[in-house]
Design a protein around this motif. Structure first.
Motif, PDB file in Angstrom:
ATOM      1  N   ALA A  30      63.948  23.373   4.427  1.00 25.58           N
ATOM      2  CA  ALA A  30      65.160  22.612   4.736  1.00 25.58           C
ATOM      3  C   ALA A  30      64.992  21.899   6.074  1.00 25.58           C
ATOM      4  CB  ALA A  30      66.348  23.563   4.819  1.00 25.58           C
ATOM      5  N   PRO A  31      65.397  20.631   6.148  1.00 18.52           N
ATOM      6  CA  PRO A  31      65.271  19.900   7.410  1.00 18.52           C
ATOM      7  C   PRO A  31      66.226  20.413   8.484  1.00 18.52           C
ATOM      8  CG  PRO A  31      65.656  18.408   5.559  1.00 18.52           C
ATOM      9  CD  PRO A  31      65.918  19.798   5.072  1.00 18.52           C
ATOM     10  N   THR A 138      58.983  15.196   2.328  1.00 17.67           N
ATOM     11  CA  THR A 138      60.433  15.266   2.124  1.00 17.67           C
ATOM     12  C   THR A 138      60.866  14.209   1.106  1.00 17.67           C
ATOM     13  OG1 THR A 138      60.695  16.063   4.372  1.00 17.67           O
ATOM     14  CG2 THR A 138      62.663  15.177   3.326  1.00 17.67           C
ATOM     15  N   LEU A 139      60.299  13.024   1.232  1.00 23.88           N
ATOM     16  CA  LEU A 139      60.648  11.955   0.280  1.00 23.88           C
ATOM     17  C   LEU A 139      60.339  12.371  -1.155  1.00 23.88           C
ATOM     18  CD1 LEU A 139      59.518   8.551   1.823  1.00 23.88           C
ATOM     19  CD2 LEU A 139      61.818   9.278   1.180  1.00 23.88           C
ATOM     20  N   ASP A 159      64.338  15.431  11.449  1.00 19.92           N
ATOM     21  CA  ASP A 159      63.645  16.698  11.212  1.00 19.92           C
ATOM     22  C   ASP A 159      62.487  16.899  12.167  1.00 19.92           C
ATOM     23  OD1 ASP A 159      63.218  19.083   9.925  1.00 19.92           O
ATOM     24  OD2 ASP A 159      62.278  18.236   8.149  1.00 19.92           O
ATOM     25  N   SER A 160      62.292  18.139  12.531  1.00 19.76           N
ATOM     26  CA  SER A 160      61.101  18.551  13.289  1.00 19.76           C
ATOM     27  C   SER A 160      60.998  20.065  13.150  1.00 19.76           C
ATOM     28  CB  SER A 160      61.206  18.146  14.768  1.00 19.76           C
ATOM     29  OG  SER A 160      62.347  18.737  15.333  1.00 19.76           O
ATOM     30  N   GLU A 491      59.366  27.883   5.130  1.00 19.54           N
ATOM     31  CA  GLU A 491      60.719  27.524   5.580  1.00 19.54           C
ATOM     32  C   GLU A 491      61.123  28.333   6.819  1.00 19.54           C
ATOM     33  OE1 GLU A 491      63.814  25.929   3.171  1.00 19.54           O
ATOM     34  OE2 GLU A 491      64.962  27.770   3.369  1.00 19.54           O
ATOM     35  N   ARG A 492      60.789  29.608   6.844  1.00 17.34           N
ATOM     36  CA  ARG A 492      61.131  30.434   8.021  1.00 17.34           C
ATOM     37  C   ARG A 492      60.481  29.848   9.274  1.00 17.34           C
ATOM     38  NH1 ARG A 492      64.337  30.891   9.044  1.00 17.34           N
ATOM     39  NH2 ARG A 492      65.250  32.078   7.384  1.00 17.34           N
ATOM     40  N   LEU A 493      59.279  29.273   9.094  1.00 20.56           N
ATOM     41  CA  LEU A 493      58.542  28.773  10.254  1.00 20.56           C
ATOM     42  C   LEU A 493      58.946  27.339  10.620  1.00 20.56           C
ATOM     43  CD1 LEU A 493      55.037  30.217   9.325  1.00 20.56           C
ATOM     44  CD2 LEU A 493      56.542  31.002  11.164  1.00 20.56           C
ATOM     45  N   TRP A 494      59.411  26.573   9.651  1.00 16.04           N
ATOM     46  CA  TRP A 494      59.773  25.175   9.934  1.00 16.04           C
ATOM     47  C   TRP A 494      61.261  25.030  10.274  1.00 16.04           C
ATOM     48  CZ3 TRP A 494      57.179  20.353   9.994  1.00 16.04           C
ATOM     49  CH2 TRP A 494      58.016  19.242  10.080  1.00 16.04           C
ATOM     50  N   SER A 495      62.121  25.633   9.487  1.00 17.44           N
ATOM     51  CA  SER A 495      63.559  25.333   9.554  1.00 17.44           C
ATOM     52  C   SER A 495      64.238  26.138  10.663  1.00 17.44           C
ATOM     53  CB  SER A 495      64.217  25.659   8.213  1.00 17.44           C
ATOM     54  OG  SER A 495      63.528  25.013   7.169  1.00 17.44           O
TER      55      SER A 495
END
Ligand code: ACM
Length: 714
Positions: A30-31, A138-139, A159-160, A491-495
């Motif tokens: 998720a962004p 994402t696109l 997003d980042s 996701e845990r690491l990005w979001s």
């Protein structure tokens, strides 16, 4: 006034999908910020992509063309544009990329991007190539279909990543993982914005890289299964094109038997050695002072494992040359030396090493391990590499830029943890794989809410890695072992940490699984093929009704069974084709059924009840349908009990629904009896268990019990 109403209307039509609630979007990870607006940008065969960037940015252009072709395949629209090149620069293209600077993958590189999808066009803005690559993924996930065709919803995304190190560790030593298979995993990593492939390339069981300086490493240490230098370079380039760095791990001083097959003079004991599981697994040690292992804890403590001799200068000159050679293949600035699970016994049992310790005032083998790590740090420094090691490298003398890889869970009752990630991070940069071991068969939600990340606020916590050890995984089943669950880790690491709704994670995780299948990851086709293998080519539909709700037992129970059962330590040669090897850890059917049971217990909605009944009746009747398939099929005997147990459990569920309808569901004696019966039916059988027993139990008790936060590993 009209203007105000108009403005209010606009505000009403837009809704902010904050980090907590990603709504109907299908994005994983998720962004950071999404605003979804009413409306859809239609994608048709007139799609034109244009890029405004540094025209020499080949990684960017390759990625844009890959995305374009993936969209072409996904939609079947046969786009007219042949190839996206720097010559197409129309600002009014349907998809416009604006990328300021060229960049390569690396830790700490800006990975941010923004996407705006509006009536007019789709615009992807990024400060550099890597942000653009993340945005392209994402696109891909934004593109959806309705009755009128393909579209992207109107969105504004900013997003980042939360962490700069989002890795996946693949062990290619226990089972050799093929070059093609590694590429598939890199494709999947790209889809979920992971940026580090940590490749565990040597262990007792095999040495997996070609060395031209020391060719006996692969000749004697690999049983023929190794990557050539050309393959390694190709894979590093393949990853680089996808914004991913490759960090090799050469495990030392322990986990090193395969090194010594060709070079026994580097070891603490004379040998001879051959690559394979440690000889001491389960066996009595010839030294009567060392007790026979009866548990995994004993085994770890008492095993005399093949270990480098840290007192031998030739070891350091060998490793210096070898590391130097590897830097020509792995350009990323990091190398992992493992350094895990060295109990020091091979050192204690060598009188010359014991004398060296005395002479140099080293009080314990832990001190000798410190000395070895220090020497390796110097070698890495010389070759301009940051040293990474599992948390056993941690000590009071460890230089501040060595990276400590946390993996040992606190209070595990087996091995001493070196401290919490946040404590280790006071002194050193830290990576976290504690709680991210994919090989312990935990459901995705356990990784998703990994407690090791609860206080991961220090900037010295670089991020983490999912870890797939391969005692029980090979080319046949590794994709299904890693994916889609690694998506929850990504996701845990990005979001943001606030993205933690388990139900919504599962909704998107199974969509990700389908996306990965479409990309070419064989996790689903391997499963279906493996079922056909079990039925000897007979139709699999009824078997799959059953296996779709079976999961492997959690923790190391399956591995321990493989190690302790005679013949011992054959996990390397066993065919990983049994039901417990091939069923997914997360049953999608279970998640759907659980969702229905939750809804039903809240609402007693008749339509929901009807859906639950459909599942239960299917399971109840499946036992009879499977009888001809099971008759005389030896391989299916390992799950012999499950069809009748699932059928009996389903009958209890149907009875419970009847009682709810009739108002007789709260008969305490009946509830107790049926709950007991379900417990018995849910017992693990040959390393698989029926995943929907708790949900059927909830129909009996009227309460859906929260799932355990985690499960015991042993
Ligand atoms: C490890 O699992 N021994 C790092």
């Amino acid at each position: 006034m009209k203007k105000i109403i108009f403005l209010l209307l606009i505000i009403f039509c837009r809704f902010v999908v904050n980090a907590q609630q990603v709504n109907t979007l299908k994005l994983m990870p998720a962004p950071k910020e999404v605003v979804q607006n009413a409306g859809k940008f239609r994608i048709n065969n007139k799609l034109v992509i244009s890029v405004q960037s540094n025209a020499t940015d080949t990684i960017l252009y390759k990625a844009v063309n890959r995305t374009y072709q993936a969209l072409n395949r996904k939609t079947g629209l046969a786009f007219g544009q042949q190839y996206i090149t720097p010559l197409v620069t129309s600002g009014s293209a349907s998809l416009l990329l604006v990328v300021k600077a060229a960049a390569n993958a690396g830790i700490g590189v800006d990975e941010s991007y923004g996407i705006t999808v509006s009536e007019k066009q789709i615009v992807l803005n990024a400060p550099n190539t890597i942000g653009a690559l993340r945005g392209l993924q994402t696109l891909m996930q934004l593109v959806d279909k309705d009755d009128n065709g393909y579209f992207s919803p109107f969105v504004n995304i900013n997003d980042s990543p939360r962490f700069k190190w989002r890795g996946l560790m693949i062990d290619a030593a226990r089972h050799f993982i093929s070059f093609e298979e590694m590429k598939k995993n890199i494709d999947a990593m790209e889809a979920v914005k992971m940026n580090v492939l940590h490749w565990h390339l040597s262990d007792d069981e095999g040495f997996r890289v070609e060395s031209k300086l020391f060719p006996k490493l692969q000749a004697d240490g690999s049983n023929g299964d190794y990557y050539t230098q050309a393959q390694l370079k190709e894979l590093v380039a393949y990853a680089k094109d996808r914004g991913i760095i490759v960090v090799p791990e050469f495990d030392m001083p322990g986990h090193a038997q395969s090194w010594f097959a060709g070079y026994p003079e580097l070891a603490s004991q004379p040998g001879p050695y051959r690559p394979g599981p440690r000889p001491q697994w389960q066996k009595e040690h010839p030294d009567p002072n060392i007790p026979k292992s009866t548990s995994i804890a004993d085994m770890i403590a008492n095993m005399e494992a093949p270990t480098f001799d840290p007192t031998n200068e030739k070891v350091y000159s060998f490793l210096d040359k070898f590391i130097g050679e590897m830097t020509t293949i792995f350009p990323a600035g990091y190398m992992h030396i493992g350094a895990d699970e060295n109990n020091g016994l091979a050192w204690k049992l060598n009188p010359a090493i014991a004398a060296y310790m005395k002479q140099h005032n080293l009080q314990s083998t832990d001190d000798l391990q410190k000395y070895f790590v220090q020497r390796m740090y110097g070698i890495m420094k010389k070759h301009h590499r940051k040293l990474i090691g599992w948390e056993e490298i941690y000590n009071d003398k460890l230089p501040a830029d060595a990276i400590v890889h946390k993996w040992i869970p606190a209070d595990n009752g087996m091995i001493k943890s070196f401290g919490k990630a946040s404590d280790l991070a006071v002194h050193n940069p830290v990576l976290i794989s504690d709680g991210f071991y994919l090989d312990v068969f935990m459901p995705a939600y356990v990784y998703y809410n990994n407690p090791a990340f609860a206080d991961a606020n220090s900037p010295n916590i670089l991020g983490g890695e999912g870890a797939q050890w391969t005692e029980l995984a090979d080319n046949n089943n590794i994709d299904g072992r890693i994916w889609p669950r690694a998506g929850a880790i990504a996701e845990r690491l990005w979001s943001p940490a606030s993205v933690n709704d388990v139900d919504d994670m599962y909704r998107r995780l199974f969509l990700l699984s389908n996306q990965l299948d479409e990309l070419g990851l064989p996790h689903i086709s391997n499963y279906e093929r493996s079922l056909r293998r079990l039925t000897n080519g007979e139709p699999i539909a009824h078997l799959q009704i059953l296996t779709d709700v079976l999961t492997p037992v959690k923790g190391y129970r399956k591995l321990m069974a493989a190690m302790f059962k005679p013949p011992q330590a054959t996990y390397q040669t066993a065919a990983l084709t049994s039901v417990s090897d091939i069923v997914f850890v997360d049953s999608e059917t279970k998640r759907k059924f659980r969702h229905l049971v939750k809804l039903y217990l809240e609402s007693h909605d008749k339509a929901v009840e009807a859906q639950i009944k459909t599942y239960l009746i299917t399971w109840q009747q499946n036992d009879a349908a499977l009888k001809p398939l099971f008759a005389g099929n030896k391989r299916l005997m390992e799950i012999e009990d499950h069809p009748k147990n699932l059928s009996a459990a389903a009958a209890i569920g149907l009875d419970a629904l009847d009682r709810i309808d009739k108002g007789t569901a709260n008969d305490a004696a009946w509830v107790q009896q049926q709950s007991g019966a379900l417990d018995a039916l849910g017992k693990a059988h040959n390393e698989t268990e029926i995943a929907v027993i708790p949900e059927i139990g909830a129909l009996v008790t009227g309460h859906l019990v929260a799932e355990p936060v985690t499960y015991s590993a042993f």
